[in-house]
Scaffold this active site. Structure first.
Site, short mmCIF file in Angstrom:
data_model
loop_
_atom_site.label_atom_id
_atom_site.label_comp_id
_atom_site.label_asym_id
_atom_site.label_seq_id
_atom_site.Cartn_x
_atom_site.Cartn_y
_atom_site.Cartn_z
N LYS A 20 0.53 -1.04 -15.65
CA LYS A 20 0.37 -0.41 -14.85
C LYS A 20 2.01 0.28 -15.70
O LYS A 20 2.60 0.34 -16.86
CB LYS A 20 1.29 -0.82 -14.05
CG LYS A 20 -0.31 -1.41 -13.36
CD LYS A 20 0.05 -1.76 -12.08
CE LYS A 20 -0.46 -2.19 -10.41
NZ LYS A 20 -0.72 -2.31 -9.22
N TYR A 32 -8.31 3.47 -6.38
CA TYR A 32 -7.48 2.87 -5.01
C TYR A 32 -8.59 3.05 -3.95
O TYR A 32 -7.55 2.83 -3.27
CB TYR A 32 -6.08 2.64 -5.79
CG TYR A 32 -5.67 1.58 -6.44
CD1 TYR A 32 -5.39 0.02 -6.51
CD2 TYR A 32 -4.57 1.94 -7.32
CE1 TYR A 32 -5.30 -0.68 -6.93
CE2 TYR A 32 -4.26 1.28 -8.79
CZ TYR A 32 -4.87 -0.14 -8.29
OH TYR A 32 -3.80 -0.28 -9.19
N ASN A 70 3.79 -3.09 -9.71
CA ASN A 70 4.35 -4.43 -10.36
C ASN A 70 3.40 -4.95 -11.69
O ASN A 70 2.70 -5.50 -11.56
CB ASN A 70 4.05 -5.24 -8.91
CG ASN A 70 2.28 -4.84 -8.27
OD1 ASN A 70 1.48 -3.70 -8.98
ND2 ASN A 70 1.80 -5.45 -7.85
N HIS A 116 -2.52 -5.04 -13.21
CA HIS A 116 -3.79 -4.80 -12.13
C HIS A 116 -4.41 -6.48 -12.41
O HIS A 116 -4.88 -6.22 -13.67
CB HIS A 116 -4.48 -3.46 -11.64
CG HIS A 116 -5.69 -4.19 -10.95
ND1 HIS A 116 -5.59 -3.54 -9.89
CD2 HIS A 116 -6.98 -4.13 -11.73
CE1 HIS A 116 -7.11 -3.46 -9.32
NE2 HIS A 116 -7.65 -3.98 -9.70
P1 IDP Z 1 -2.93 -7.14 -5.81
O1 IDP Z 1 -3.18 -5.82 -6.71
O2 IDP Z 1 -2.13 -7.87 -6.11
O3 IDP Z 1 -4.30 -7.13 -5.83
P2 IDP Z 1 -3.50 -5.12 -2.97
O4 IDP Z 1 -3.50 -5.60 -2.04
O5 IDP Z 1 -4.84 -4.50 -4.13
O6 IDP Z 1 -2.91 -6.28 -4.82
O7 IDP Z 1 -2.97 -3.91 -4.00
C1 IDP Z 1 -3.15 -3.24 -4.86
C2 IDP Z 1 -1.40 -2.73 -5.13
O8 IDP Z 1 -1.27 -1.42 -4.36
C3 IDP Z 1 -0.44 -3.31 -5.30
O9 IDP Z 1 -1.28 -3.86 -6.15
C4 IDP Z 1 0.41 -3.09 -4.75
O10 IDP Z 1 1.19 -1.90 -6.20
C5 IDP Z 1 0.24 -1.88 -3.77
N1 IDP Z 1 1.00 -2.49 -2.43
C6 IDP Z 1 -0.01 -3.52 -1.88
N2 IDP Z 1 0.68 -3.55 -0.97
C7 IDP Z 1 1.69 -3.14 -1.20
C8 IDP Z 1 3.17 -3.17 0.24
O11 IDP Z 1 2.55 -4.17 1.19
N3 IDP Z 1 3.85 -2.01 -0.21
C9 IDP Z 1 4.26 -1.54 -1.63
N4 IDP Z 1 2.96 -1.51 -2.09
C10 IDP Z 1 1.25 -2.87 -1.98
MG MG Z 2 -6.14 -5.79 -5.60
#
Ligand code: IDP
Ligand code: MG
Length: 141
Positions: free
Chosen positions: A11, A51, A114, A117
């Site tokens: 990212k 997304y 984070n 992905h």
């Molecule tokens: P993942 O990337 O670990 O699969 P997902 O639930 O698919 O997690 O969510 C996609 C992305 O959305 C996450 O990587 C994160 O950057 C963001 N995200 C998910 N949940 C939250 C949240 O509660 N607050 C802020 N950002 C979130």
């Molecule tokens: Mg995901």
């Protein structure tokens, strides 16, 4: 055990930190092969499409702005149990909960930014690889 492909994205925050090589090293050392790679800029529309499953969630707009804030490195990874293996090497979505020495523990700034992905299942992996790569851009060896 099954041989799988999965999509990884480095990212924008990790690209800005100049840790592309360190992240790929974690993936390769963990037993995954990079079989496709490209650095791309996701427009807001493309990030929204990628997304789409998260549309309507409170973090959706921030996620889309972040993912289109700079270039990303999209990669297809290959190996035994590649989907789960990549997720293990990445660590939990929220870096505060990510296990020590995972990519997110070491390179994420927050749950919103984070660092990486990773696809979460075989059907999404297939879809997400096709989102970035044509078949002739994937090199299994
Ligand atoms: P993942 O990337 O670990 O699969 P997902 O639930 O698919 O997690 O969510 C996609 C992305 O959305 C996450 O990587 C994160 O950057 C963001 N995200 C998910 N949940 C939250 C949240 O509660 N607050 C802020 N950002 C979130
Ligand atoms: Mg995901």
């Amino acid at each position: 055990m099954s041989i799988e492909q999965t999509l990884s994205i480095i990212k924008p925050n990790a690209i800005n930190k100049n840790v592309i090589g360190k992240i790929i090293d974690r993936l390769e050392t963990g037993g995954l092969q990079v079989i496709a790679a490209k650095m791309v800029y996701l427009t807001k529309a493309r990030a929204e499409e990628f997304y789409a499953i998260h549309r309507g969630k409170p973090f959706f707009n921030g996620l889309v702005s972040f993912m289109s804030s700079g270039p990303v490195l999209a990669m297809a990874l290959y190996g035994e149990n590649a989907i789960a293996k990549n997720r293990d090497i990445m660590g939990a979505t929220n870096p505060a909960n990510a296990a020590p020495h995972t990519i997110r523990a070491d390179f994420a700034d927050s749950i919103d930014e984070n660092a990486v992905h990773g696809s979460d299942a075989p059907d999404t992996a297939k879809q997400e690889i096709a989102f970035f790569f044509n078949r002739n851009e994937i090199f299994i060896r």
